[in-house]
Design an enzyme around this catalytic site. Structure first.
Site, PDB file in Angstrom:
ATOM      1  N   ILE A 143       0.869  -1.172   0.000  1.00 60.18           N
ATOM      2  CA  ILE A 143       0.000   0.000   0.000  1.00 60.18           C
ATOM      3  C   ILE A 143       0.912   1.230   0.000  1.00 60.18           C
ATOM      4  O   ILE A 143       2.055   1.157   0.447  1.00 60.18           O
ATOM      5  CB  ILE A 143      -1.015   0.018   1.179  1.00 60.18           C
ATOM      6  CG1 ILE A 143      -0.318  -0.111   2.528  1.00 60.18           C
ATOM      7  CG2 ILE A 143      -2.051  -1.051   1.027  1.00 60.18           C
ATOM      8  CD1 ILE A 143      -1.286  -0.106   3.710  1.00 60.18           C
ATOM      9  N   ASP A 144       0.410   2.322  -0.550  1.00 56.29           N
ATOM     10  CA  ASP A 144       1.221   3.523  -0.711  1.00 56.29           C
ATOM     11  C   ASP A 144       1.784   4.003   0.627  1.00 56.29           C
ATOM     12  O   ASP A 144       1.187   3.792   1.686  1.00 56.29           O
ATOM     13  CB  ASP A 144       0.393   4.658  -1.326  1.00 56.29           C
ATOM     14  CG  ASP A 144      -0.091   4.349  -2.723  1.00 56.29           C
ATOM     15  OD1 ASP A 144       0.529   3.501  -3.392  1.00 56.29           O
ATOM     16  OD2 ASP A 144      -1.096   4.952  -3.141  1.00 56.29           O
ATOM     17  N   LYS A 145       2.908   4.690   0.552  1.00 58.22           N
ATOM     18  CA  LYS A 145       3.553   5.253   1.743  1.00 58.22           C
ATOM     19  C   LYS A 145       2.553   6.011   2.611  1.00 58.22           C
ATOM     20  O   LYS A 145       2.521   5.846   3.836  1.00 58.22           O
ATOM     21  CB  LYS A 145       4.692   6.180   1.312  1.00 58.22           C
ATOM     22  CG  LYS A 145       5.314   6.977   2.456  1.00 58.22           C
ATOM     23  CD  LYS A 145       6.301   8.016   1.947  1.00 58.22           C
ATOM     24  CE  LYS A 145       6.799   8.905   3.082  1.00 58.22           C
ATOM     25  NZ  LYS A 145       7.668   9.991   2.596  1.00 58.22           N
ATOM     26  N   ARG A 243      -7.486   5.687  -5.673  1.00 54.74           N
ATOM     27  CA  ARG A 243      -7.272   7.126  -5.873  1.00 54.74           C
ATOM     28  C   ARG A 243      -7.649   7.551  -7.294  1.00 54.74           C
ATOM     29  O   ARG A 243      -8.334   8.568  -7.490  1.00 54.74           O
ATOM     30  CB  ARG A 243      -5.814   7.470  -5.567  1.00 54.74           C
ATOM     31  CG  ARG A 243      -5.426   7.178  -4.119  1.00 54.74           C
ATOM     32  CD  ARG A 243      -3.919   7.172  -3.897  1.00 54.74           C
ATOM     33  NE  ARG A 243      -3.347   8.504  -4.106  1.00 54.74           N
ATOM     34  CZ  ARG A 243      -2.046   8.745  -4.097  1.00 54.74           C
ATOM     35  NH1 ARG A 243      -1.177   7.756  -3.916  1.00 54.74           N
ATOM     36  NH2 ARG A 243      -1.596   9.977  -4.275  1.00 54.74           N
TER      37      ARG A 243
END
Length: 315
Positions: A143-145, A243
């Site tokens: 998962i994104d930072k 997103r």
């Protein structure tokens, strides 16, 4: 083979007669996945009396003996670091962590340490899967930072392969909570739009006709001030999927610096709260345990920063 390696002596028995080589090897060496054994065989790592066997589809006679040279995992800048890890579940095969926002999953250019992988190496003392021969240990999905929430980590190749198969056939139950700009008119909906790297900006993902299929099912949970809390269930798990998909229907995530389209009616509130990320949280993770075959399901409450944002946007 170049570099350090460990030689495994493998003995097949008569019951393996007529089997494909990779299947027989997987039965004889349960600590290595069949896919890993295929890769090693094709690379010339499997020998019998000094001769390499490179075709994993070869039928075996049974009672053969082979030597397999298993390369030592290359560290790839990964050093164990004592970073606190919120662990939700752990056994000898896998662990589930609740990643805080701001923590990078694995080392890459610009982030060679201080990552989830560095923390895992410290916590697990090296007992993590090294799929592909590189110690990017255990990372089955990312998962994104700046996204928070649940991640499953494999401790060995068999667990990694079993989990990866579930991700590939879309049987993992992944649900995200997102605070989006604007109020969706419908109570729920789906976005089925292929995603790929943007040719204009390689750091961005875009809806592209020739991209990989991506499907997000969303449901409105709460109405907020010019915003809404939505649940997004992922049928696929592409980079930046939630997103990009939510932005594509006119409801980008609040705080998203990349897909938020610049102007935000919530900018003053975000500054006031010092909220500097996309409002996205991996809240639910469900899967079949790759070894015990039992069904596991985990939930993570909204982290404090998103809870504060949610409360501030309350009607």
């Amino acid at each position: 083979m170049a570099g350090g390696h460990t030689n495994l002596e493998i003995s097949l028995d008569a019951s393996h007669a007529g089997w494909r080589l990779d299947r027989a090897l997987a039965a004889a060496v349960p600590t290595l996945s069949r896919e890993r054994l295929k890769v090693l065989t094709k690379a010339g790592a499997l020998t019998r009396e000094g001769a390499a066997f490179r075709d994993p589809a070869t039928k075996v006679k049974g009672d053969e003996r082979f030597t397999l040279a298993v390369p030592d995992p290359t560290p790839a800048h990964n050093e164990p670091q004592d970073i606190p890890l919120p662990i939700v579940f752990e056994d000898e095969h896998l662990l589930v962590v609740d990643k805080p926002a701001g923590l990078v999953v694995h080392p890459a250019a610009g982030n060679f340490d201080g990552t989830l992988v560095n923390a895992l190496l410290h916590h697990c003392g090296g007992s993590l899967s090294g799929i592909g021969g590189v110690a990017r240990p255990g990372i089955v999905h990312r998962i994104d930072k700046d996204t928070s929430g649940l991640l499953v980590i494999a401790k060995h190749d068999k667990a990694h392969e079993g989990l990866a198969r579930q991700f590939a056939d879309h049987s993992i139950d992944r649900r995200y909570l997102a605070i989006v700009s604007g109020i969706p008119r419908q109570a729920e909906g789906s976005v089925d739009a292929p995603l790929a790297r943007s040719p204009q900006n390689r750091k961005k993902i875009a809806i592209m006709p020739r991209g990989k299929r991506a499907v997000t099912h969303w449901k409105r949970l709460s109405l907020l001030k010019n915003a809404a809390l939505v649940e997004c269930r992922l049928e696929t798990g592409r980079t930046h999927q939630v997103r990009v998909h939510m932005a594509s229907i006119g409801h980008p995530l609040v705080g998203d610096p990349v897909y938020g389209r610049g102007k935000s009616v919530h900018r003053d509130l975000l500054n006031q709260l010092d909220f500097k990320r996309q409002a996205l949280h991996a809240a639910h993770l469900g899967f079949v345990h790759p070894v015990t075959k039992g069904r596991l399901s985990f939930d993570s409450a909204l982290p404090s920063d998103m809870q504060e944002l949610f409360s501030a946007l309350g009607v």
